[in-house]
Motif scaffolding. Structure first.
Motif, PDB file in Angstrom:
ATOM      1  N   SER A 197       2.582  -4.945  19.207  1.00 48.90           N
ATOM      2  CA  SER A 197       3.088  -5.065  17.829  1.00 48.90           C
ATOM      3  C   SER A 197       4.597  -5.283  17.820  1.00 48.90           C
ATOM      4  O   SER A 197       5.121  -6.087  17.058  1.00 48.90           O
ATOM      5  CB  SER A 197       2.777  -3.795  17.031  1.00 48.90           C
ATOM      6  N   ASP A 211      -0.382   0.194  10.414  1.00 50.80           N
ATOM      7  CA  ASP A 211      -1.683  -0.186   9.891  1.00 50.80           C
ATOM      8  C   ASP A 211      -2.597  -0.408  11.099  1.00 50.80           C
ATOM      9  O   ASP A 211      -2.430  -1.384  11.820  1.00 50.80           O
ATOM     10  CB  ASP A 211      -1.515  -1.467   9.065  1.00 50.80           C
ATOM     11  N   LYS A 250      -5.819  -0.999  11.241  1.00 48.89           N
ATOM     12  CA  LYS A 250      -7.119  -1.631  10.957  1.00 48.89           C
ATOM     13  C   LYS A 250      -7.026  -3.107  11.309  1.00 48.89           C
ATOM     14  O   LYS A 250      -5.999  -3.737  11.111  1.00 48.89           O
ATOM     15  CB  LYS A 250      -7.459  -1.466   9.483  1.00 48.89           C
ATOM     16  N   ALA A 298       3.395   1.472   6.606  1.00 48.22           N
ATOM     17  CA  ALA A 298       3.524   0.977   7.989  1.00 48.22           C
ATOM     18  C   ALA A 298       2.402   1.583   8.834  1.00 48.22           C
ATOM     19  O   ALA A 298       1.602   2.360   8.326  1.00 48.22           O
ATOM     20  CB  ALA A 298       4.869   1.383   8.552  1.00 48.22           C
ATOM     21  N   MET A 303      -3.537  -5.153  11.541  1.00 52.99           N
ATOM     22  CA  MET A 303      -3.144  -4.345  12.700  1.00 52.99           C
ATOM     23  C   MET A 303      -1.651  -4.502  12.932  1.00 52.99           C
ATOM     24  O   MET A 303      -1.193  -5.601  13.232  1.00 52.99           O
ATOM     25  CB  MET A 303      -3.947  -4.812  13.917  1.00 52.99           C
ATOM     26  N   ASP A 304      -0.923  -3.440  12.706  1.00 52.19           N
ATOM     27  CA  ASP A 304       0.520  -3.497  12.968  1.00 52.19           C
ATOM     28  C   ASP A 304       0.978  -2.091  13.350  1.00 52.19           C
ATOM     29  O   ASP A 304       1.082  -1.212  12.507  1.00 52.19           O
ATOM     30  CB  ASP A 304       1.271  -3.999  11.727  1.00 52.19           C
ATOM     31  N   PHE A 305       1.245  -1.904  14.630  1.00 53.60           N
ATOM     32  CA  PHE A 305       1.595  -0.572  15.118  1.00 53.60           C
ATOM     33  C   PHE A 305       3.115  -0.464  15.262  1.00 53.60           C
ATOM     34  O   PHE A 305       3.639  -0.258  16.339  1.00 53.60           O
ATOM     35  CB  PHE A 305       0.888  -0.336  16.458  1.00 53.60           C
ATOM     36  N   THR A 306       3.800  -0.671  14.145  1.00 49.83           N
ATOM     37  CA  THR A 306       5.259  -0.485  14.142  1.00 49.83           C
ATOM     38  C   THR A 306       5.643   0.314  12.898  1.00 49.83           C
ATOM     39  O   THR A 306       4.900   0.350  11.922  1.00 49.83           O
ATOM     40  CB  THR A 306       6.006  -1.833  14.081  1.00 49.83           C
ATOM     41  N   PHE A 307       6.795   0.922  12.947  1.00 53.68           N
ATOM     42  CA  PHE A 307       7.317   1.616  11.773  1.00 53.68           C
ATOM     43  C   PHE A 307       8.123   0.645  10.928  1.00 53.68           C
ATOM     44  O   PHE A 307       8.636  -0.359  11.432  1.00 53.68           O
ATOM     45  CB  PHE A 307       8.204   2.788  12.190  1.00 53.68           C
TER      46      PHE A 307
END
Lengths: 392, 360
Positions: free
Chosen positions: A301, A4, A6, A2, B1-5
């Motif tokens: 996100s 990520d 980039k 998790a 791009m993924d800013f989650t848990f």
């Protein structure tokens, strides 16, 4: 894995495309302020240029002339936009507040009538909310819109309407039920500002320019099909608009990252003259701009994954508005006596321009903690709706 | 791009929260803090220490090629935050998050450390670390092994029973400090040169991020305690939480905390450099503000030994001083900005170069 952080190849391709288009199209000389008549028209022209490249409303669905970009892609677009020092968006309120509201609550006829002209800059929209006696306490508003046949008849007085001096349309809240009180009996109307019975008078801001206006309504008649949503539904629609405004899209982080970058560059030029307090302020500002950007990526996100944004939007509003102020204060501290100069014969013009820009920015940043819901109100919202404290 | 848990990461944090809600209460902390000697301290912590061992976290961040679970720092950051939320006395973060990975690195270079690594993976030994030059270690009395170095640029492992340790007192009675007086002549295994330097650098980066995560948890916990107290305490016929002066102070703490959070999480995805320093500063500032505000909101009670708030505040004060404290971390960020070593601007937020930035 998790988290990520980039960019995908597609996201990078978008960045390159935006960068290329902006490099070819952003005016080389900054446009005059949009708080002047000539500047307003120059910015309207820029909106048309953006629209011709299909870059004016990137998050809007393609059917309305947008690109249907998601929030991460929007952030990338904004990063490039501010990196290129592209002109501020004169139709900001139309693009980010009225447009999304209309897409959610408007009829197909209204969408067809308003959205394309909004996207092209043919219609510039102003927000028409506050009244002399209804500022933070918006529900105290008294301007009426009484149904008469297929028209509404408007009477009353609106104020602090940003860019209304030159704008074509206003969207706002009106009391359609004159016997109602507070949040009830309010309706959301689109109002053509060049209507008989509507008088717009500019109010000089701190910088001397007429960036906002008061609007007088005296038996002004507006077609009933300009009602957005149902009669009496105005408050909840307005709150949805307020959510967009304070949420993500009013102030993209790129704007503050760009200011922070300019601040650091200014500091580097004058590092030898800076006191430790100013040095610390510069570093703190840069970190806070990074924090705001990271927070926005995290929220974006979460929203893409199906989450929603609620009262925590108030955290954003307080944070960026106070950051903007702090950055400009730090810049003025670095500039010292140069900061007050508006023009200076004999001084290299670039240096004066830069100083003026910081002072102009500082004056504008003072408005940040006030508009879009004063920060005192935002702190109440945080305390009550995020932390669960009672109303005072 | 993924800013989650991921769901799994959230669930792991939730189960740690549940365990600590039961076994790391304010009363538990008080019992441990007021223990008269080390043996009664250990006894006060024994149940919780046993429960923690059952969580199966051993070797979480150790590569699977070395028998660990092969997870990354982003998998651990929420657990570190929970340790902060509970002001956990056990050095879970310091061992599992920092020292164990360092031990695995040492083992890749010096097989003699393999035996210690085996004990760690089996859950039968506790390892802590102290970079060369740092002689004060928290919870050293609980550790079986210590990773340190006799001089700068050395990474070595020692049996704690062979170290000369004297106890030192922290403002936080639960940190149980020890000062290393002397190292024995020969370590069990050791490493020098560039490899050791890089291993220490990575360990310090992880330590910065996980310390920041603990501070984040502490800030949130102190806010929660202050909110609860403000909702209960009445003056002038109403709860003090209804006063705007109280509300706005707590709102400010919430703002500082929530804008430190993404920095800490982003730093956990790639620990190191300027972003780790930023994370430590931001979370430290949030925790400091939370401590001061929570004490203020508690009024005179906040200044008393009787209120549990003190345990969280003291942990925050102790942790904000680590790694040179705000002064050193701030200088690191400032120097990178001043010297132009850091690419900055709206398009550089996730630039790998800017993430690493200038090392001291």
């Amino acid at each position: 894995m998790a988290i990520d952080l980039k960019y995908t190849a597609r996201q990078q391709a978008l960045r390159s495309e935006v960068r290329g288009w902006l490099a070819a199209n952003v005016p080389t000389k900054p446009l005059p302020s949009f708080d002047t008549e000539a500047g307003f028209e120059a910015h309207r022209q820029w909106e048309a240029t953006l629209n011709a490249g299909r870059w004016s409303m990137v998050t809007w669905p393609t059917e309305y002339g947008g690109r249907g970009l998601d929030l991460i892609e929007w952030l990338i677009f904004e990063e490039e936009y501010y990196r290129a020092d592209a002109p501020f968006r004169v139709n900001q309120n139309g693009v980010f507040l009225f447009g999304p509201t209309l897409m959610e609550y408007g009829t197909p006829e209204q969408k067809a009538r308003f959205l394309p002209r909004l996207a092209s800059g043919e219609d510039i929209w102003a927000q028409v909310w506050s009244e002399p006696q209804a500022g933070s306490d918006l529900a105290a508003l008294r301007t009426t819109a009484i149904r008469d046949g297929d028209e509404y008849v408007l009477n009353g007085h609106k104020i602090w309407s940003t860019r209304a001096v030159y704008a074509d349309w206003g969207f706002g809240l009106f009391r359609t039920d004159p016997t109602s009180e507070r949040h009830r009996g309010l309706s959301y109307l689109a109002v053509p500002l060049r209507t008989p019975g509507i008088r717009v008078r500019g109010i000089a801001q701190l910088d001397g320019k007429s960036g906002f206006a008061e609007i007088f309504f005296e038996d002004a008649r507006v077609p009933a099909n300009n009602l957005i949503g149902a009669e009496g539904q105005g408050w909840s629609i307005a709150m949805a608009t307020a959510g967009f405004e304070r949420g993500l899209m009013l102030r993209s982080p790129a704007r503050f990252q760009r200011t922070a970058q300019r601040l650091v560059e200014l500091y580097r030029l004058h590092a030898a003259d800076c006191d430790p307090g100013t040095e610390a302020a510069v570093t703190q500002c840069w970190m806070d701009a990074e924090s705001y950007a990271l927070a926005t990526y995290m929220t974006a996100s979460r929203l893409i994954a199906g989450g929603s944004i609620g009262a925590e939007a108030s955290l954003n509003k307080v944070f960026w508005s106070e950051l903007d102020l702090a950055m400009h204060r730090a810049a003025l501290a670095i500039l010292g006596a140069r900061a007050e100069l508006r023009e200076a014969p004999g001084v290299e013009s670039g240096a004066v321009d830069d100083a003026c820009r910081w002072m102009d920015g500082f004056l504008f940043s003072l408005a940040g903690p006030i508009y879009a819901g004063a920060n005192e109100i935002q702190r109440n919202i945080i305390a009550e709706r995020v932390l669960g404290l009672p109303k005072g | 791009m993924d800013f989650t848990f991921e769901e799994e990461q959230r669930l792991a944090a939730q189960s740690l929260r549940a365990l600590l809600d039961d076994h790391c209460t304010g009363a538990d902390l008080r019992r441990a803090a007021e223990a008269l000697d080390f043996e009664s301290y250990r006894a006060a912590c024994a149940t919780r220490a046993g429960k923690l061992a059952e969580l199966g976290l051993a070797g979480m961040l150790i590569p699977d090629s070395q028998g660990g679970l092969g997870l990354g720092p982003a998998d651990f950051v929420l657990l570190a935050e929970e340790a902060g939320w509970a002001a956990l006395p056990e050095p879970l973060v310091e061992s599992e998050g920092v020292a164990n990975v360092l031990l695995a690195e040492l083992t890749r270079h010096d097989a003699a450390a393999g035996e210690v690594l085996g004990e760690v993976l089996a859950g039968s030994a506790l390892v802590l670390c102290a970079p060369p030059g740092v002689d004060v270690v928290s919870s050293i009395g609980l550790a079986d092994y210590l990773l340190t170095g006799a001089h700068d640029g050395e990474l070595a492992v020692y049996r704690t029973s062979e170290l000369a340790i004297e106890s030192a007192t922290s403002v936080d009675p639960l940190r149980r400090l020890g000062r290393i007086r002397q190292l024995p002549g020969r370590p069990l295994a050791s490493l020098g040169g560039e490899a050791a330097r890089l291993a220490w650098q990575a360990a310090e980066a992880r330590s910065a991020v996980f310390t920041a995560a603990q501070l984040l948890g502490l800030a949130a916990r102190m806010t929660a305690l202050a909110v609860a107290y403000a909702l209960e305490r009445k003056q002038f016929g109403r709860v003090i939480a209804a006063n705007q002066a109280v509300k706005h102070q707590l709102a400010d703490v919430q703002i500082r905390t929530e804008f430190a959070r993404p920095v800490v999480y982003a730093a956990s995805a790639a620990p190191g450099g300027v972003r780790a320093a930023h994370a430590l500063i931001a979370a430290g500032d949030a925790a400091q503000l939370a401590a001061q505000t929570a004490i203020q909101v508690h009024g005179a009670m906040g200044y008393s030994w009787e209120v549990d708030l003190q345990f969280y505040a003291k942990r925050a004060w102790a942790l904000t001083g680590l790694q040179g404290g705000r002064t050193v971390q701030f200088r690191r960020v400032h120097t990178a900005l001043r010297d132009g070593a850091l690419p900055i601007g709206p398009d550089r937020l996730f630039d790998q170069v800017s993430l690493q930035g200038a090392q001291p």
